[in-house]
Design a protein around this motif. Structure first.
Motif, PDB file in Angstrom:
ATOM      1  N   ALA C  41     107.009  44.174  37.976  1.00 14.44           N
ATOM      2  CA  ALA C  41     107.730  44.233  36.696  1.00 14.44           C
ATOM      3  C   ALA C  41     107.437  42.999  35.850  1.00 14.44           C
ATOM      4  O   ALA C  41     107.283  43.077  34.622  1.00 14.44           O
ATOM      5  N   LEU C  42     107.331  41.870  36.526  1.00 12.62           N
ATOM      6  CA  LEU C  42     107.013  40.626  35.821  1.00 12.62           C
ATOM      7  C   LEU C  42     105.642  40.749  35.139  1.00 12.62           C
ATOM      8  O   LEU C  42     105.477  40.406  33.970  1.00 12.62           O
ATOM      9  N   ALA C  43     104.680  41.270  35.885  1.00 17.95           N
ATOM     10  CA  ALA C  43     103.337  41.444  35.327  1.00 17.95           C
ATOM     11  C   ALA C  43     103.348  42.461  34.187  1.00 17.95           C
ATOM     12  O   ALA C  43     102.653  42.311  33.177  1.00 17.95           O
ATOM     13  N   LEU C  44     104.168  43.502  34.344  1.00 18.10           N
ATOM     14  CA  LEU C  44     104.255  44.522  33.294  1.00 18.10           C
ATOM     15  C   LEU C  44     104.815  43.925  32.007  1.00 18.10           C
ATOM     16  O   LEU C  44     104.308  44.205  30.912  1.00 18.10           O
ATOM     17  N   GLU C  45     105.863  43.109  32.115  1.00 17.68           N
ATOM     18  CA  GLU C  45     106.438  42.507  30.909  1.00 17.68           C
ATOM     19  C   GLU C  45     105.430  41.578  30.254  1.00 17.68           C
ATOM     20  O   GLU C  45     105.381  41.462  29.032  1.00 17.68           O
ATOM     21  N   HIS C  46     104.621  40.927  31.042  1.00 23.04           N
ATOM     22  CA  HIS C  46     103.617  40.034  30.473  1.00 23.04           C
ATOM     23  C   HIS C  46     102.479  40.797  29.807  1.00 23.04           C
ATOM     24  O   HIS C  46     101.927  40.348  28.805  1.00 23.04           O
ATOM     25  N   LEU C  47     102.166  41.965  30.357  1.00 20.72           N
ATOM     26  CA  LEU C  47     100.994  42.729  29.908  1.00 20.72           C
ATOM     27  C   LEU C  47     100.931  42.905  28.396  1.00 20.72           C
ATOM     28  O   LEU C  47      99.868  42.811  27.784  1.00 20.72           O
ATOM     29  N   THR C  48     102.084  43.145  27.767  1.00 18.31           N
ATOM     30  CA  THR C  48     102.076  43.474  26.343  1.00 18.31           C
ATOM     31  C   THR C  48     102.068  42.232  25.458  1.00 18.31           C
ATOM     32  O   THR C  48     101.816  42.334  24.263  1.00 18.31           O
ATOM     33  N   ILE C  49     102.340  41.072  26.048  1.00 19.19           N
ATOM     34  CA  ILE C  49     102.487  39.886  25.196  1.00 19.19           C
ATOM     35  C   ILE C  49     101.166  39.499  24.514  1.00 19.19           C
ATOM     36  O   ILE C  49     101.142  39.325  23.293  1.00 19.19           O
ATOM     37  N   PRO C  50     100.046  39.393  25.248  1.00 19.69           N
ATOM     38  CA  PRO C  50      98.799  39.038  24.550  1.00 19.69           C
ATOM     39  C   PRO C  50      98.418  40.005  23.418  1.00 19.69           C
ATOM     40  O   PRO C  50      98.001  39.542  22.350  1.00 19.69           O
ATOM     41  N   PRO C  51      98.555  41.333  23.593  1.00 14.74           N
ATOM     42  CA  PRO C  51      98.234  42.200  22.441  1.00 14.74           C
ATOM     43  C   PRO C  51      99.123  41.935  21.219  1.00 14.74           C
ATOM     44  O   PRO C  51      98.644  41.940  20.080  1.00 14.74           O
ATOM     45  N   TYR C  52     100.422  41.702  21.467  1.00 22.02           N
ATOM     46  CA  TYR C  52     101.312  41.427  20.333  1.00 22.02           C
ATOM     47  C   TYR C  52     100.930  40.102  19.664  1.00 22.02           C
ATOM     48  O   TYR C  52     100.876  40.001  18.432  1.00 22.02           O
ATOM     49  N   LEU C  53     100.668  39.093  20.494  1.00 23.11           N
ATOM     50  CA  LEU C  53     100.305  37.793  19.921  1.00 23.11           C
ATOM     51  C   LEU C  53      99.003  37.900  19.128  1.00 23.11           C
ATOM     52  O   LEU C  53      98.850  37.289  18.068  1.00 23.11           O
TER      53      LEU C  53
END
Lengths: 663, 155, 385
Positions: C41-53
């Motif tokens: 779940a931790l990795a999943l929450e991180h997954l979307t951060i670089p695309p948004y940034l």
């Protein structure tokens, strides 16, 4: 924001507050929370309380070539504000003034303010030191100026309340131990202190425990770098409020923003993330019974024959650029002037009120500032963090006050920005660009030589700001000139201002202290005072040139005292001659000490709110309380005790609509 | 990117002492190019470039006061985002139609000024470095920034 | 790295998609299993951060501010979710691990917990980026957790919501089996609290028992997809904050250039105020960019390498805060702000490859974090600019 105009036909309020700045906002908050119907009349616009308005101010600041405190805020000809660019020095000394203020004194009043929702506190630095207990009794203790009718002990609880409302970050134990401020046992500020800057640490290494003499034969004064309390979001202290802690209040208008200071290094003139307290944060939590009407310039206070006031007359405009307005009146049981020291005095003078003591407009004060600047041998890390995070507090108190003005030393984190306009001025200088385009230009540096020289010089900049207490003098005053009016036809304020020799002697001592500090630091002192266009505060004293600056701490003009014969307001900031007219703000201060005054202003406003509540309760005593069924609006006609608000939350702002519902 | 913009970047590298990456990184190349063209005119720029060419591209060796003042102005623009007043004689010699007043060319131009990078800082009011960073010692300001990275890293 | 071919219809992503590891399709059986799920779940929450940034940092200077703030608000909530998951994992005596190369997926990646082969790429601000975000955050049918008769025929996850509900089911089951106190035996000093974490899209809270753990999962799922059939999330109910549309609808507002009004529903679409978007005010980038595309020794390459190294340092700070002293979490903020500046500076530079430059493409941060980066980051200084 959407508009909910006051009830059509409603003319009467419990309280009218003139001015939506810090003092007025706090008074309205307190009284609205207690269920009173409050009308706040704001002369300026409300653009800045929205996020797009805030971003526009930020862009205006970025685009300004002179980044003075009012540079982010668009000029409003219908409610003009004084601006630092309004005064310029003359080549041979002296000054010229244009703009809103008319100035006829020996020295210029170099302090501005802002007429807009949120007020001057939009561009304050945000430092919140308390006044020292001895600051309230300078006449009795040291034989100069004027004493307060109340003391530190009377204000202590309100200081704490103000620190809660503004959200102060600080180290109470250090304030107590280093400065001697009394706090209740175990008191902590809502947030932990704002971290000291690298420069503070550099200076503390050299200066802590270092004794200096301010003149030959004077006793030693031991230096110590002390962190300064700020109304700026820092790390919340879980011990605050009996262990309940504190949640930082973020930006007004954008969620999840501004919950910590992120070091934008532009508190003055605008905090981009709104980590710094502004009244907009309190306004967002006003009870719905507080109605804000902007674009409403109060022109006079209306009175009855018996000394009581009826309400106010105000001029409403629509377009700040269009020369058109309409005239309205609003009535209330109590009127509170909270429009800034100069504007409060102007209104009292224009209304012919509170004149018995002859002190209205007199005792105008500020904290005259002397700047010194130089280069350290190592990089200082300039232009980082809040404008000042620490100060040297040893010259604020004690016997030396008998002879000279006391002063507080702020360590500036922003290089030479105030004294020289750095870093822009450094670029121009190294390129050979002079202030006068008619003068021949220097050869100039380019390329890597330019880059390296700028990096080295700017990187080592530091400056000290000596803020001096100005003693109350009745010759320093605000008057009005009916022959010269603003665009709405309101006579403009005339300022007559000078510095006493006591203040000037304080500057001599300050400069001597600076010289010793610079020598101790091994600093290359670049301080230079002389006449010129950017030095309107130039004067000569003791055979030398001096230049002082305004601090933006306008005070005096309706001072409080213990006698109707010698003061304008009583200890509650209530006009002696008008039992239902209050004048609140720094204008009430009979002496200003060496503390940045906003926290004391806030404490006074909270204290006065208690008395206003008592006055209103007294006025409404015979009336039977009727329960008002929710969610029907409470009756807006006068006379009834207000029911508790049925729905807490922010009050929608009306745009220039008067209580009559007409523009 | 047109050859003209590439040329403007090359000229600006020599004037400012910052490399092409740093100049592009401001996002201001086109705006500053267009501003310069608008303020000075194509013909005067041509003379300036020829003059600079004749001294081997080294702005320090420019002798003609008009060329030197144009060099000052373009450099000032890059460092502060502000087009400055030209010296009065140069303004007259160029026969400019524009008023000779300083102006910030856009809000972002201020925040992209190179001056802040010279001492590893950030523009006052933008690009905030984060809570408490002001307590850290600044990087040694005498050391030149590493090309391509500047202070924009977490090390 | 395991990869898979992207589906048709996303022609600008020609290469293969990285696969994000998913836990087995079952309710966590024991503590170790629960740790595995929460780490995922931790990795999943991180997954979307670089695309948004990436969408935020490819905007032209000063352009599209309403869109910038909207994406920013979502990123902050994703960061809150990461911290909440870390709190849950710490509460059940696990060890949140974010500073290793497998934590950061390669991009483009295949969207996990979904039957679709949907590519999540690092794209510049624009329609394609927003369509990706909408797909990630879309409200969808959430099937029952594995083991329920209605999903007897499924052999894998069908939605992120299902995955989180399964973690919730596992928490409830294990609290019953082990006893609540025994399950939540983690060191309370590891919990990230509001004094450590701010500007976070709601206030972080400590997880100490089953109700607070389930509340954390509720915040994570509801902020993303909204509640039931409304546009809004529950921040006003949970945090006492201003009502805000859930992520999906905030992205929808940008794409449709119109805000949702107070009475709008998913069916009505946004009918509120217009929202200005200038689609041209962004630097186009290659959605499959790799640092190796930039010539070795070039200024752009050095900056891209430094970005990846800085990102590794940032994750080291986070891991230190999650596994040691939460007080150090604040040091991540200067790192993030410095990376933001470096990413913006990269995307304003034309792509150094002449062919891509010819197509108008710009350089970009690639978020390729290797074990070498982590090794260097652990040896280097952290958090000081």
């Amino acid at each position: 924001m959407t508009a909910t105009p006051p009830h059509p036909g409603a003319r009467r309020y419990d309280v009218i507050v003139v001015g939506a700045g810090l003092a007025g906002t706090l008074v309205a908050k307190q009284l609205g929370d207690q269920g009173w119907r409050v009308l706040v009349l704001e002369a300026g616009t409300d653009t800045l309380s929205t996020w797009p308005g805030h971003l526009d101010a930020l862009d205006t600041f970025y685009s300004a070539t002179a980044k003075v405190p009012n540079s982010p805020y668009r000029p409003n000809p219908a409610a003009p504000s004084p601006d630092l660019l309004d005064i310029e020095g003359l080549p041979g000394g002296g000054y010229r003034s244009h703009g809103y203020f008319l100035q006829d004194g020996p020295l210029p009043y170099g302090t501005d303010y802002l007429r807009a929702t949120g007020g001057t506190t939009l561009h304050w630095l945000g430092l919140t030191p308390r006044m020292l207990p001895e600051d309230f009794t300078v006449r009795r203790a040291y034989g100069y100026g004027r004493d307060w009718p109340i003391g530190y002990a009377d204000l202590e609880a309100h200081y704490r309340a103000a620190e809660g409302e503004l959200g102060v970050a600080g180290d109470a134990a250090e304030q107590s131990e280093a400065i001697g401020l009394p706090f209740p046992e175990g008191y902590v500020y809502p947030m932990r202190e704002i971290p000291r800057s690298h420069l503070d640490r550099l200076l503390a290494t050299e200066l802590d425990g270092f004794p200096v003499k301010e003149s030959e034969g004077a006793p030693d004064t031991v230096l110590r770098v002390v962190t300064t309390p700020h109304a700026r979001n820092s790390t919340p202290d879980p011990r605050y409020d009996g262990g309940r802690g504190y949640r930082p209040v973020g930006a007004a208008g954008l969620p999840n923003y501004g919950e910590r200071c992120v070091g934008n290094a532009s508190c003055v003139p605008i905090c981009p993330v709104q980590a710094k307290y502004t009244p907009l944060k309190t306004q967002a939590r006003w009870d719905r019974r507080v109605a804000l009407v902007t674009h409403a310039v109060v022109s006079r206070v209306l009175t009855r024959g018996d000394g009581r006031v009826l309400g106010v007359e105000y001029l409403a405009y629509d377009d700040p650029a269009a020369p058109a307005h309409t005239t309205h009146t609003a009535e209330a049981d109590i009127v509170v002037l909270a429009a800034h020291a100069v504007e409060n005095a102007k209104l009292l003078l224009l209304s012919g009120l509170a004149g018995h003591s002859g002190q209205v407009g007199r005792n105008l004060m500020d904290h005259p500032v002397l700047l010194t600047w130089g280069l350290l041998r190592a990089p200082t890390g300039p232009f980082r963090g809040p404008g000042s995070t620490s100060g040297l507090e040893s010259f604020r108190a004690g016997r030396a006050r008998r002879d000279r003005a006391p002063f507080r030393i702020e360590i500036s984190n922003w290089g030479w920005s105030w004294p020289t306009g750095a870093p822009g001025s450094d670029v121009a200088r190294l390129l050979g660009i002079t202030g006068d385009s008619g003068q021949p230009r220097g050869k100039g540096l380019f390329g890597s030589a330019l880059r390296a020289t700028l990096g080295d010089e700017i990187g080592r900049q530091f400056s000290l700001q000596f803020a001096l207490e100005q003693d109350a003098e009745d010759r320093n005053r605000v008057t009005v000139d009916p022959g010269r009016r603003d665009r709405l036809g309101i006579p403009r304020p005339v300022l007559t201002y000078d510095l006493s020799d006591r203040v000037k002697r304080g500057m001599v001592a300050a400069k001597a202290v600076s010289d010793r500090i610079f020598a101790r630091l091994g600093a290359d002192d670049r301080t230079a005072y002389g006449p010129g266009p950017f030095s309107p505060g130039h004067f000569r004293f003791a055979g030398r040139d001096w230049v002082f600056h305004g601090a933006g701490h306008g005070a005096g003009t309706h001072i409080m005292g213990d006698s109707r014969d010698t003061s304008v307001v009583d200890a509650w900031q209530r006009c002696w001659e008008h039992p239902n007219l209050y004048a609140v703000g720094c204008g009430s201060m009979p002496s200003v000490g060496t503390s940045n005054p906003s926290l004391t202003l806030a404490a006074l406003a909270l204290r006065s709110s208690e008395q206003i509540h008592r006055d209103l309760t007294e006025l409404h005593r015979p009336v039977v309380v009727r329960a008002v069924p929710a969610p029907a609006p409470a009756p807006l006609s006068g006379g009834a005790v207000p029911a508790p608000a049925t729905a807490p939350g922010p009050t929608p702002v009306t745009h220039h609509r008067g209580p009559e519902g007409q523009p | 990117m047109t050859a003209e913009l590439t040329g403007f970047v090359g000229l600006s590298v020599r004037l400012t002492g910052f490399d092409a990456f740093d100049l592009h990184a401001t996002g201001m190349v086109r705006l500053y190019h267009d501003t310069t063209l608008d303020q000075i005119g194509r013909e005067a720029i041509g003379r300036f470039l020829a003059d600079l060419e004749s001294v081997g591209g080294d702005p320090d060796r420019l002798v003609d006061e008009t060329s030197r003042d144009i060099a000052r102005a373009i450099t000032h623009l890059w460092y502060l985002g502000v087009w400055p007043q030209l010296s009065r004689p140069v303004h007259a010699a160029l026969g400019r139609e524009q008023a000779n007043v300083a102006f910030t060319v856009s809000p972002e131009a201020y925040t992209e000024g190179l001056v802040w990078r010279t001492f590893h800082g950030h523009p006052a009011g933008a690009k905030a470095p984060g809570f408490g960073t002001w307590a850290d010692p600044p990087p040694d300001a005498s050391a030149p920034a590493r090309a391509g990275a500047g202070r924009g890293n977490a090390s | 790295m395991t990869t898979v071919r992207p589906p048709a219809g996303h022609t600008d992503v020609a290469g293969e998609l990285a696969l994000v590891e998913e836990p087995p399709f079952r309710v966590p059986r024991d503590r170790a299993d629960l740790h595995l799920f929460l780490q995922a779940a931790l990795a999943l929450e991180h997954l979307t951060i670089p695309p948004y940034l990436t969408a935020m940092y490819t905007l032209h200077p000063g352009a599209n501010r309403p869109a910038f703030y909207a994406v920013r608000a979502v990123v902050l909530e994703e960061m809150l979710h990461m911290a909440l998951v870390a709190n849950v994992l710490n509460a059940v005596d696990g060890r949140p691990r974010v500073a290793h190369s497998r934590f950061v997926t390669g991009y483009p990646a295949r969207l996990p917990y979904s039957k679709d082969r949907f590519p999540v790429a690092l794209r510049h601000f624009g329609v394609a980026a927003l369509e990706t975000f909408l797909h990630i955050e879309r409200p969808e049918y959430v099937a029952e957790p594995p083991g329920h008769p209605s999903v007897a025929d499924d052999d894998g996850w069908t939605s992120i919501g299902q995955f989180y509900n399964t973690i919730g089911a596992g928490l409830v089951r294990l609290a019953g089996e082990l006893g609540e106190a025994e399950l939540f035996r983690g060191d309370p000093r590891r919990q990230v609290g509001p004094e450590h974490f701010y500007n976070s899209g709601g206030e972080i809270f400590r997880v100490t028992d089953l109700p607070s753990a389930l509340e954390a999962l509720r915040v994570i799922t509801e902020q993303g997809e909204g509640v039931d059939h409304t546009v809004y999330n529950t921040d006003d109910r949970i945090f006492g904050e201003v009502r805000e549309p859930a992520h999906y609808f905030r992205f929808d507002e940008i794409l449709r250039q119109r805000k949702y009004g107070p009475y709008d529903t998913p069916a009505s679409g946004p009918t509120g105020a217009a929202l200005d978007v200038d689609w041209a005010a962004a630097y186009p980038i290659d959605p499959e960019a790799k640092a190796a595309d930039f010539p070795a020794g070039s200024e752009v390459r050095r900056a891209a390498d430094r970005f990846n190294e800085g990102y590794a340092q940032l994750l080291c700070v986070l891991e230190g805060a999650f596994t040691g002293d939460p007080e150090t979490l604040g040091r991540a903020v200067p790192g993030m702000l410095a990376l933001r500046e470096l990413a913006e500076r990269l995307s304003r530079n034309p792509h150094p490859d002449p062919a891509r430059r010819e197509r108008g493409l710009h350089a970009s941060a690639t978020y390729e974090v290797t074990d070498e980066h982590f090794a260097r980051a652990r040896g280097g200084h952290l958090g000081t600019p």
